[in-house]
Scaffold this active site. Structure first.
Site, mmCIF file in Angstrom:
data_model
loop_
_atom_site.group_PDB
_atom_site.id
_atom_site.type_symbol
_atom_site.label_atom_id
_atom_site.label_comp_id
_atom_site.label_asym_id
_atom_site.label_seq_id
_atom_site.Cartn_x
_atom_site.Cartn_y
_atom_site.Cartn_z
ATOM 1 N N HIS A 153 39.231 50.023 37.942
ATOM 2 C CA HIS A 153 38.775 51.204 37.209
ATOM 3 C C HIS A 153 37.726 50.869 36.144
ATOM 4 O O HIS A 153 37.064 51.764 35.627
ATOM 5 C CB HIS A 153 39.956 51.941 36.572
ATOM 6 C CG HIS A 153 40.533 51.272 35.361
ATOM 7 N ND1 HIS A 153 41.658 50.480 35.398
ATOM 8 C CD2 HIS A 153 40.136 51.274 34.052
ATOM 9 C CE1 HIS A 153 41.933 50.042 34.186
ATOM 10 N NE2 HIS A 153 41.031 50.502 33.349
ATOM 11 N N ASP A 191 44.304 48.513 41.733
ATOM 12 C CA ASP A 191 43.439 48.423 40.561
ATOM 13 C C ASP A 191 42.898 47.011 40.372
ATOM 14 O O ASP A 191 42.658 46.561 39.248
ATOM 15 C CB ASP A 191 44.168 48.883 39.290
ATOM 16 C CG ASP A 191 43.198 49.376 38.216
ATOM 17 O OD1 ASP A 191 41.999 49.516 38.526
ATOM 18 O OD2 ASP A 191 43.632 49.604 37.078
ATOM 19 N N SER A 269 41.670 46.196 29.507
ATOM 20 C CA SER A 269 41.857 46.286 30.950
ATOM 21 C C SER A 269 41.094 45.180 31.670
ATOM 22 O O SER A 269 39.893 44.991 31.447
ATOM 23 C CB SER A 269 41.382 47.648 31.467
ATOM 24 O OG SER A 269 42.187 48.687 30.960
#
Length: 422
Positions: A153, A191, A269
């Site tokens: 993402h 992801d 992230s």
């Protein structure tokens, strides 16, 4: 001060003294021993001197029993816990080093050492989006050739199962160098994404550990570039090793996460979650908004499998059966038998509470409330075992043994289809 007496080590008595006293009071014990030997050779000495000497020996014994154990052994010779931060004990050479009592033991340098191993390989990833803003994330160099692990993402958007680059990727290393990055692979469901940069020299890299060995309560360290702040390190413990995606509201194919209490913020992230050996055990993916102390990472064992799919065929191949499944245990089986007296007499297995119409499982003959006890000729007790057995075998017939109400055993053959990305 007088020089300390030298111990020859040949006397049985001296060996007993060594065994009976800790290092801190060994000097006092040897002095007492030599004084006692001197008095025994001089019988004309007064009894008072001997009594005084015995008092000194008794005081030495009290000192030995009341003194705290050394850093690594208790009074009985077993490993003991380290002193807490704030201790007034003077620093020693041992304090400068890591713990010597064994692998996995936490010392004052454990977290710093683990972070120092991985930090050079942690990178900042920014995405230029047509001049209208920049997306920020983190990543980890996992190969000196410039292969970087990050979150999908961070670098890609998805539409109808296909990945599209968000924009131009810029990778900044800890030493300040900038590189243009290229998105090689990205998988929406897990992801996981791979970015590649080119460098004329080998780059610092981090190594994979084993997330299967993690336990709740293990110390972990999270690294990344939250809020564009490079070289940010937080530490905490593992709260749960297999938090299911369904617990977090994710539907579809099952996902599992490592839950920790490490501080994670926007920009973390894609950064690594590492153990105290400096090995990557997870990839940080998210935190729960308005819930401090809850953060999640993809287990590195899953990441390794995803990367193997990337290497083999450039994408992830996921078999789909169309079955909702539930792991059984003694408590669940007891409750189900209370509700339905004809529920199968099983001690383990995987319950199928629902079959999706038109799915491979439906065509194979699965029914609601079947209990799968064998899959591809192997006994199964969990959904993970079934997923592991299927692997990437799309279109391959697999045999299953199920038990139905009234203890009826049925053999079924199911042909998995490729799961659709959502």
């Amino acid at each position: 001060m007088h020089p300390r007496p030298q111990l020859s080590g040949n006397s049985k008595t001296l060996r007993l003294i060594r065994a009976g006293f800790c290092h801190d009071c060994l000097y006092l014990s040897v002095c007492c021993f030599q004084m006692l030997r001197f008095l025994l050779k001089k019988p004309h000495r007064t009894a008072g001197a001997a009594v005084a000497l015995l008092s000194v020996i008794a005081a030495a014994g009290d000192f030995a029993s009341s003194s705290p154990p050394s850093d690594h052994t208790s009074g009985l010779g077993f490993p003991s816990q380290h002193q807490f931060v704030g201790s007034t004990a003077p620093p020693t050479d041992a304090d400068k080093d890591d713990c010597k009592c064994g692998k996995g033991c936490l010392s004052k340098n454990s977290i710093a050492n683990a972070a120092s191993v991985v930090s050079p390989a942690v990178v900042n990833i920014s995405i230029s989006q047509g001049g209208f803003g920049r997306g920020i994330g983190s990543g980890t160099i996992i190969d000196p050739d410039g292969t970087i692990l990050t979150c999908a993402h961070v670098v890609a958007d998805f539409h109808n199962g296909k990945a599209y680059n968000k924009g131009n990727v810029t990778v900044m290393l800890q030493d300040g160098r900038n590189f243009e990055g290229r998105v090689v692979n990205a998988d929406h469901h897990s992801d996981v994404a791979i970015v590649k940069i080119k460098s004329n020299t080998p780059l610092p890299s981090a190594r994979f550990g084993n997330s299967a060995t993690l336990r709740p309560g293990d110390w972990v360290v999270a690294l990344g570039c939250p809020l564009s702040l490079q070289n940010t390190i937080t530490a905490g413990i593992v709260s749960c090793v297999n938090r299911k995606g369904s617990d977090l509201g994710f539907e579809g194919v099952g996902r599992e996460f490592i839950q920790t209490d490490c501080a994670i913020n926007q920009g973390n992230s894609g950064g690594p979650l590492v153990n105290l050996d400096g090995e990557i055990v997870g990839m940080n993916v998210m935190k729960v908004m308005a819930a401090d102390g809850l953060s999640f990472a993809v287990p590195i064992d899953i990441v390794a499998k995803i990367m193997e799919h990337f290497r083999k065929r450039g994408k992830v191949m996921r078999p789909w059966l169309g079955l909702k499944m539930l792991d059984l245990n003694a408590m669940i089986i007891s409750q189900l038998k209370e509700r339905d007296q004809k529920f199968p007499d099983v001690d383990w297995g995987v319950l199928v509470p629902m079959v999706i119409p038109g799915s491979p499982g439906d065509r194979a003959g699965f029914r609601a409330n079947d209990v799968v006890v064998s899959f591809d000729g192997k006994p199964v007790e969990s959904i993970n075992e079934i997923v592991h057995i299927m692997g990437d075998r799309v279109g391959v017939p697999l045999r299953a043994v199920v038990v139905r109400r009234g203890n009826k055993y049925v053999n079924l053959t199911v042909v998995p289809e490729e799961a659709k990305s959502s």
